[in-house]
Write an enzyme that holds these catalytic residues in place. Structure first.
Site, PDB file in Angstrom:
ATOM      1  N   GLU A 183       0.832  -1.196   0.000  1.00  0.00           N
ATOM      2  CA  GLU A 183       0.000   0.000   0.000  1.00  0.00           C
ATOM      3  C   GLU A 183       0.871   1.252   0.000  1.00  0.00           C
ATOM      4  OE1 GLU A 183      -4.124  -1.434   2.094  1.00  0.00           O
ATOM      5  OE2 GLU A 183      -2.516  -0.791   3.427  1.00  0.00           O
ATOM      6  N   CYS A 201      -1.565   6.630  10.061  1.00  0.00           N
ATOM      7  CA  CYS A 201      -0.381   6.035  10.679  1.00  0.00           C
ATOM      8  C   CYS A 201      -0.740   4.756  11.437  1.00  0.00           C
ATOM      9  CB  CYS A 201       0.256   7.050  11.626  1.00  0.00           C
ATOM     10  SG  CYS A 201       1.802   6.502  12.356  1.00  0.00           S
ATOM     11  N   GLU A 210       9.853  -1.634   7.899  1.00  0.00           N
ATOM     12  CA  GLU A 210      10.890  -0.863   8.576  1.00  0.00           C
ATOM     13  C   GLU A 210      11.980  -0.565   7.551  1.00  0.00           C
ATOM     14  OE1 GLU A 210      13.652   1.029  10.230  1.00  0.00           O
ATOM     15  OE2 GLU A 210      11.926   0.682  11.531  1.00  0.00           O
TER      16      GLU A 210
END
Length: 453
Positions: free
Chosen positions: A76, A335, A151
């Protein structure tokens, strides 16, 4: 080496990049001044893009894109539209694209939906750059933030390569100061980034000022205690002289107390930081721990405590509440909410099959391929642009596979794309966005202006 073997100059690599990215050319044969032999070779073995947007979820302040990679996995990408209409009815302001660096994530942050997927695959530099390309087809992109799935510092090599492509004048031509890399705190990679891309903005997902509380939110933090993190931040600042953004998800009953605000202020006191307080966005991951978003007055009270402390210039610490993150909730693009929840059932089935196939075959060995990075490798060697290699990786090999869970490594400033994973023509096409910039990138000097979201 494809171009070199056929007597084609390195300069034509940059020409291809420029016309695909900036001029939206889809047919190699239409690129002006590109030798016919070069276009024929490219037509035989390369494609302009390896990914495609399969779903688009518009919202009031941007949209979320579901991007299918060439091996069927999905990621995404979120576009955040900060523009507003002026008196003339024209939209003014900037648009930020939030890119993913991995499929899933292994850090397991307890508030984050992506962590529930586990780490399925690292993206290549090309797949990261293609997200920016897809975004630029829809909005005038000015900022890029590595705050999507994954990450970034756990996929350091590909991320560092993609950063050079974003900044290259014949690539996306984005200012270093408009690019931000976020991390939960992979210390070695933070230090490497200071050397390799000193102009890029760094954001640290801290979320708590004490090790005890932080381990509840970021389980992987046990590997990097807060004291070690602060040493890495100081090291980064000493080399770059750039402000660091501190990201702090505010969760009711977990990390929003006055005592923790005082502890955070003490931790940041005297440092060149910018603190972003982010209201918690509801996720299924957070629901397991009964996480909730504090009331606005509680967030503002937390903010007021922090503002009593000083930065490196003895001015009040700059503290902001990112209220805009709540706008992404309507498309589950805020977020912590990226986990492919809104895809259709057919895409879910395709993702599940690809995931299963990837686990069984370890992301399958890639067959022979003529990758665009091969056009540049001789030149890179000639200019001593060799990367620091990941142990066990095949930097110059034509047989490689997509890796998961790689350790953080560094990349020389000029070595864009000389070891991106190769893909086969049958199963995985090669993107021309991979590494064309390696030929002539020298030492890139980053701008020192700090521009934050």
């Amino acid at each position: 080496n494809l171009f070199h073997e056929n007597g084609i100059k390195d300069m034509h690599c940059q020409l291809v990049w420029k016309h695909i990215i900036q001029k939206k050319v889809k047919d190699f044969s239409t690129i002006p001044l590109l030798p016919k032999l070069a276009s024929r070779l490219l037509e035989q073995d390369f494609v302009p893009l390896t990914s495609e947007v399969v779903e688009e979820h518009p919202g009031s302040s941007g949209c979320k894109l579901v991007v299918k990679l060439q091996d069927g996995l999905l990621i995404e990408t979120v576009l955040i539209d900060h523009r507003k209409e002026n008196s003339m009815g024209e939209k003014v302001g900037h648009v930020t694209v939030c890119v993913s660096s991995q499929v899933g994530c292994k850090m397991g942050c307890t508030f984050c939906a992506t962590g529930t997927m586990g780490l399925l695959a690292n993206l290549t530099a090309a797949e990261i750059l293609e997200q920016v390309f897809h975004a630029a087809q829809r909005y005038p992109v000015r900022n890029v933030v590595f705050m999507g799935m994954g990450e970034p510092m756990d996929n350091y090599e590909a991320v560092a390569q993609s950063l050079k492509g974003m900044n290259a004048t014949y690539g996306f031509n984005l200012s270093w100061s408009h690019i931000t890399v976020s991390t939960v705190g992979v210390v070695d990679a933070i230090r490497n980034l200071a050397h390799d891309c000193p102009g890029v903005n760094l954001a640290l997902s801290l979320h708590a000022p004490t090790q005890e509380v932080r381990k509840q939110i970021v389980p992987s933090s046990s590997q990097y205690p807060i004291e070690v993190l602060m040493e890495a931040l100081d090291y980064h600042y000493d080399l770059t002289k750039k402000m660091v953004m501190i990201e702090y998800i505010v969760i009711k009953g977990v990390n929003e107390t006055v005592e923790l605000a005082e502890a955070l202020g003490e931790l940041m006191n005297g440092r060149n930081v910018h603190i972003n307080l982010i209201p918690y966005n509801t996720t299924e991951a957070g629901d397991r721990f009964d996480f909730r978003c504090p009331e606005n007055k509680e967030i503002l009270a937390f903010k007021s405590v922090l503002e009593k402390f000083k930065n490196h210039n003895n001015d009040p610490l700059p503290v902001f509440v990112r209220w805009s993150t709540t706008k992404g909730r309507e498309v589950e693009g805020a977020c912590g909410q990226l986990a492919l929840k809104n895809i259709t059932s057919s895409l879910e089935t395709r993702q599940a099959k690809a995931i299963d196939r990837g686990r069984k075959k370890n992301r399958r060995a890639i067959q022979k391929a003529q990758d665009i990075e091969d056009l540049c490798s001789n030149s890179a060697d000639k200019h001593n642009l060799n990367k620091r290699a990941e142990p066990g990786s095949e930097l110059a090999g034509k047989h490689s596979s997509r890796k998961t869970g790689t350790t953080a490594n560094s990349v020389e400033p000029a070595a864009l794309g000389s070891s991106v994973n190769l893909r086969s023509k049958v199963h995985c096409h090669t993107s021309t966005l991979c590494s064309l910039a390696a030929v002539a990138i020298g030492v890139v000097v980053g701008l020192s202006i700090n521009v934050w979201l």
